[in-house]
Design an enzyme around this catalytic site. Structure first.
Site, PDB file in Angstrom:
ATOM      1  N   LYS A  57      46.030  34.834  38.125  1.00 58.86           N
ATOM      2  CA  LYS A  57      45.849  35.968  37.212  1.00 58.86           C
ATOM      3  C   LYS A  57      45.454  37.220  37.994  1.00 58.86           C
ATOM      4  CE  LYS A  57      44.733  38.231  33.366  1.00 58.86           C
ATOM      5  NZ  LYS A  57      43.995  39.346  33.896  1.00 58.86           N
TER       6      LYS A  57
ATOM      7  N   GLN B  26      43.604  39.161  44.438  1.00 59.45           N
ATOM      8  CA  GLN B  26      42.316  38.569  44.831  1.00 59.45           C
ATOM      9  C   GLN B  26      42.525  37.235  45.547  1.00 59.45           C
ATOM     10  OE1 GLN B  26      38.631  38.461  42.237  1.00 59.45           O
ATOM     11  NE2 GLN B  26      39.477  36.475  41.760  1.00 59.45           N
TER      12      GLN B  26
ATOM     13  N   GLN C 211      31.169  44.320  42.308  1.00 56.92           N
ATOM     14  CA  GLN C 211      32.610  44.538  42.151  1.00 56.92           C
ATOM     15  C   GLN C 211      32.948  45.466  40.991  1.00 56.92           C
ATOM     16  OE1 GLN C 211      33.160  40.182  41.755  1.00 56.92           O
ATOM     17  NE2 GLN C 211      34.669  40.661  40.185  1.00 56.92           N
TER      18      GLN C 211
ATOM     19  N   LEU D 220      34.019  32.157  29.377  1.00 50.71           N
ATOM     20  CA  LEU D 220      35.100  31.245  29.793  1.00 50.71           C
ATOM     21  C   LEU D 220      36.167  31.056  28.718  1.00 50.71           C
ATOM     22  CD1 LEU D 220      32.935  28.482  31.526  1.00 50.71           C
ATOM     23  CD2 LEU D 220      33.972  30.532  32.545  1.00 50.71           C
ATOM     24  N   HIS D 221      37.404  30.931  29.174  1.00 49.27           N
ATOM     25  CA  HIS D 221      38.530  30.649  28.283  1.00 49.27           C
ATOM     26  C   HIS D 221      39.394  29.579  28.962  1.00 49.27           C
ATOM     27  CE1 HIS D 221      40.678  33.134  31.144  1.00 49.27           C
ATOM     28  NE2 HIS D 221      39.916  34.178  30.870  1.00 49.27           N
ATOM     29  N   GLU D 222      40.520  29.250  28.331  1.00 45.50           N
ATOM     30  CA  GLU D 222      41.360  28.160  28.850  1.00 45.50           C
ATOM     31  C   GLU D 222      41.856  28.431  30.277  1.00 45.50           C
ATOM     32  OE1 GLU D 222      41.969  25.119  27.819  1.00 45.50           O
ATOM     33  OE2 GLU D 222      40.683  25.457  26.081  1.00 45.50           O
ATOM     34  N   GLY D 223      41.964  29.701  30.656  1.00 43.40           N
ATOM     35  CA  GLY D 223      42.370  30.031  32.030  1.00 43.40           C
ATOM     36  C   GLY D 223      41.359  29.483  33.024  1.00 43.40           C
ATOM     37  N   HIS D 224      40.075  29.795  32.784  1.00 38.54           N
ATOM     38  CA  HIS D 224      39.020  29.270  33.657  1.00 38.54           C
ATOM     39  C   HIS D 224      39.015  27.732  33.619  1.00 38.54           C
ATOM     40  CE1 HIS D 224      37.116  33.242  32.353  1.00 38.54           C
ATOM     41  NE2 HIS D 224      37.120  33.356  33.660  1.00 38.54           N
TER      42      HIS D 224
ATOM     43  N   GLY E 113      42.570  31.675  40.129  1.00 39.83           N
ATOM     44  CA  GLY E 113      43.788  31.823  39.329  1.00 39.83           C
ATOM     45  C   GLY E 113      44.704  32.883  39.918  1.00 39.83           C
TER      46      GLY E 113
ATOM     47  N   GLN F 246      30.975  24.416  26.857  1.00 39.87           N
ATOM     48  CA  GLN F 246      32.387  24.089  27.183  1.00 39.87           C
ATOM     49  C   GLN F 246      32.460  23.271  28.473  1.00 39.87           C
ATOM     50  OE1 GLN F 246      35.626  26.816  26.477  1.00 39.87           O
ATOM     51  NE2 GLN F 246      34.171  28.503  26.397  1.00 39.87           N
TER      52      GLN F 246
ATOM     53  N   ASP G  36      27.312  29.278  25.441  1.00 44.22           N
ATOM     54  CA  ASP G  36      28.616  28.790  25.012  1.00 44.22           C
ATOM     55  C   ASP G  36      29.436  28.267  26.201  1.00 44.22           C
ATOM     56  OD1 ASP G  36      29.581  28.931  22.321  1.00 44.22           O
ATOM     57  OD2 ASP G  36      31.391  29.783  23.289  1.00 44.22           O
ATOM     58  N   ASP G  37      29.377  29.005  27.310  1.00 45.37           N
ATOM     59  CA  ASP G  37      30.095  28.584  28.524  1.00 45.37           C
ATOM     60  C   ASP G  37      29.608  27.198  28.950  1.00 45.37           C
ATOM     61  OD1 ASP G  37      31.372  31.011  28.573  1.00 45.37           O
ATOM     62  OD2 ASP G  37      30.140  31.881  30.170  1.00 45.37           O
TER      63      ASP G  37
ATOM     64  N   SER H   6      42.282  36.489  29.308  1.00 44.23           N
ATOM     65  CA  SER H   6      41.335  37.258  30.120  1.00 44.23           C
ATOM     66  C   SER H   6      40.071  37.472  29.302  1.00 44.23           C
ATOM     67  CB  SER H   6      41.948  38.621  30.477  1.00 44.23           C
ATOM     68  OG  SER H   6      40.939  39.506  30.914  1.00 44.23           O
ATOM     69  N   SER H   7      38.922  37.440  29.978  1.00 44.40           N
ATOM     70  CA  SER H   7      37.666  37.695  29.256  1.00 44.40           C
ATOM     71  C   SER H   7      37.701  39.088  28.639  1.00 44.40           C
ATOM     72  CB  SER H   7      36.475  37.587  30.213  1.00 44.40           C
ATOM     73  OG  SER H   7      36.533  36.364  30.913  1.00 44.40           O
ATOM     74  N   ARG H   8      38.409  40.012  29.291  1.00 46.74           N
ATOM     75  CA  ARG H   8      38.454  41.394  28.793  1.00 46.74           C
ATOM     76  C   ARG H   8      39.377  41.550  27.573  1.00 46.74           C
ATOM     77  NH1 ARG H   8      37.782  42.973  34.619  1.00 46.74           N
ATOM     78  NH2 ARG H   8      35.811  44.115  34.730  1.00 46.74           N
TER      79      ARG H   8
ATOM     80  N   MET I 240      33.053  34.684  36.330  1.00 45.78           N
ATOM     81  CA  MET I 240      32.039  35.601  35.804  1.00 45.78           C
ATOM     82  C   MET I 240      31.687  35.224  34.363  1.00 45.78           C
ATOM     83  SD  MET I 240      32.692  39.267  37.528  1.00 45.78           S
ATOM     84  CE  MET I 240      34.012  39.841  36.470  1.00 45.78           C
ATOM     85  N   GLY I 241      32.009  33.992  33.965  1.00 48.76           N
ATOM     86  CA  GLY I 241      31.656  33.531  32.626  1.00 48.76           C
ATOM     87  C   GLY I 241      32.593  34.065  31.555  1.00 48.76           C
TER      88      GLY I 241
HETATM   89  P1  AMP Z   1      36.799  35.914  36.212  1.00 47.60           P
HETATM   90  O1  AMP Z   1      35.765  35.192  35.440  1.00 47.60           O
HETATM   91  O2  AMP Z   1      37.595  36.880  35.395  1.00 47.60           O
HETATM   92  O3  AMP Z   1      36.248  36.503  37.492  1.00 47.60           O
HETATM   93  O4  AMP Z   1      37.856  34.837  36.676  1.00 47.60           O
HETATM   94  C1  AMP Z   1      37.450  33.704  37.390  1.00 47.60           C
HETATM   95  C2  AMP Z   1      38.673  32.969  37.874  1.00 47.60           C
HETATM   96  O5  AMP Z   1      39.475  32.583  36.775  1.00 47.60           O
HETATM   97  C3  AMP Z   1      39.555  33.831  38.805  1.00 47.60           C
HETATM   98  O6  AMP Z   1      39.992  33.031  39.874  1.00 47.60           O
HETATM   99  C4  AMP Z   1      40.703  34.207  37.899  1.00 47.60           C
HETATM  100  O7  AMP Z   1      41.919  34.424  38.601  1.00 47.60           O
HETATM  101  C5  AMP Z   1      40.810  32.974  37.023  1.00 47.60           C
HETATM  102  N1  AMP Z   1      41.484  33.301  35.760  1.00 47.60           N
HETATM  103  C6  AMP Z   1      41.142  34.271  34.877  1.00 47.60           C
HETATM  104  N2  AMP Z   1      42.031  34.299  33.864  1.00 47.60           N
HETATM  105  C7  AMP Z   1      42.958  33.345  34.128  1.00 47.60           C
HETATM  106  C8  AMP Z   1      44.139  32.875  33.461  1.00 47.60           C
HETATM  107  N3  AMP Z   1      44.564  33.418  32.329  1.00 47.60           N
HETATM  108  N4  AMP Z   1      44.832  31.876  34.025  1.00 47.60           N
HETATM  109  C9  AMP Z   1      44.422  31.300  35.195  1.00 47.60           C
HETATM  110  N5  AMP Z   1      43.319  31.693  35.866  1.00 47.60           N
HETATM  111  C10 AMP Z   1      42.598  32.690  35.335  1.00 47.60           C
END
Ligand code: AMP
Length: 276
Positions: free
Chosen positions: A146, A150, A58, A30-34, A144, A78, A74-75, A182-184, A27-28
């Protein structure tokens, strides 16, 4: 990097592409998790497509759809730096044509935990992920841990509907002090971040306690510890069978146990999980 905004462009791009395709749905913001999912896709596939779509279906009406962080430019920067092949960024009207009436719903596993507290959530997710799979036709798709439930719900959907996509689960990326990215997290003040960082510390303590105190008591201890750390409300903190997400009565009955938590810091809801 190609930025694709219409289904027509996506179809023609997809027809030109050969070899394996990895899809990373996001959902954009973006951070290191994405980005870790993107990097994994690179190692596995010839092409990597990242979708960026804040999916209204959702979010419940009282949730943060309008204020959800959106940083498209920005996304893209990256993703371009990582050499992503294409970004699929449809509009809401492209994804949900007028009078949209179809839904994909996984029962059982999507009705517990998040499903109980956010009853609209998984139907929104499974419907959109299904659409993404049909539109992009990826070889593999990356999610993820995370949002652990899901990932399990999508695995179940893919199995039940015989969708020919390999769903790959990727480990949680955390900051140096263990807070799951987390984006949040952008909603949190500096003081809140300090509290939020306690969450994974508390979950980690559970592993050691379970053998000594038993599952039910540990769940209560965890809940107390989360509130004492400064969280304002706990939706759930629970040990579950990692695959089915059903409650477990003892560790002997289950090889793969996951501890999952959802807790509030004021208006911000955080989720996290670890394997036992
Ligand atoms: P979102 O943009 O929050 O819907 O997340 C998109 C994808 O990134 C989902 O599959 C999440 O599980 C994954 N994700 C989000 N945060 C993390 C994180 N910290 N580490 C690994 N995957 C992540």
């Amino acid at each position: 990097m190609k930025i694709i905004k219409t289904l027509k462009e996506l179809r023609s791009y997809r027809n030109e592409v050969s070899g394996s395709v990895g899809l990373v749905p996001t959902m954009g913001a973006l951070h290191e998790g994405h980005l870790s999912l993107v990097k994994k896709s690179f190692t596995d596939n010839n092409k990597t497509i990242v979708s960026i779509f804040v999916n209204p279906a959702q979010f419940a009406p009282h949730e943060d759809f309008d204020s959800y962080p959106r940083h498209f430019e920005d996304d893209c920067k990256q993703l371009e730096r990582l050499n992503v092949d294409a970004v699929w960024a449809p509009s809401v009207s492209e994804m949900y044509p007028k009078d949209f009436q179809t839904a994909v719903r996984v029962s059982g596993i999507s009705e517990v935990l998040e499903g109980e507290f956010r009853p609209h959530f998984f139907e929104g997710v499974t419907t959109i992920v299904n659409k993404l799979f049909m539109q992009v036709q990826p070889t593999r798709a990356y999610f993820g841990e995370k949002v652990f439930q899901q990932l399990q719900v999508i695995q179940k959907m893919v199995k039940d509907l015989n969708i020919s996509v390999h769903v790959i689960g990727c480990k949680i990326i955390r900051d140096a002090e263990g807070l799951a990215l987390s984006s949040r997290n952008a909603y949190l003040s500096d003081d809140d971040i300090q509290v939020a960082r306690q969450l994974n510390v508390i979950l980690k303590q559970a592993s050691a306690l379970v053998k000594e105190r038993g599952i039910q008591e540990v769940e209560l201890i965890l809940k107390d510890a989360i509130i004492t750390a400064g969280f304002t409300k706990v939706d759930y903190v629970t040990l579950r069978n990692a695959e089915t997400l059903r409650p477990i009565s003892s560790l002997q009955n289950c090889d793969d146990v996951r501890i999952l938590v959802a807790a509030y810091l004021g208006p911000v809801r955080l989720i996290d999980n670890i394997g036992l």
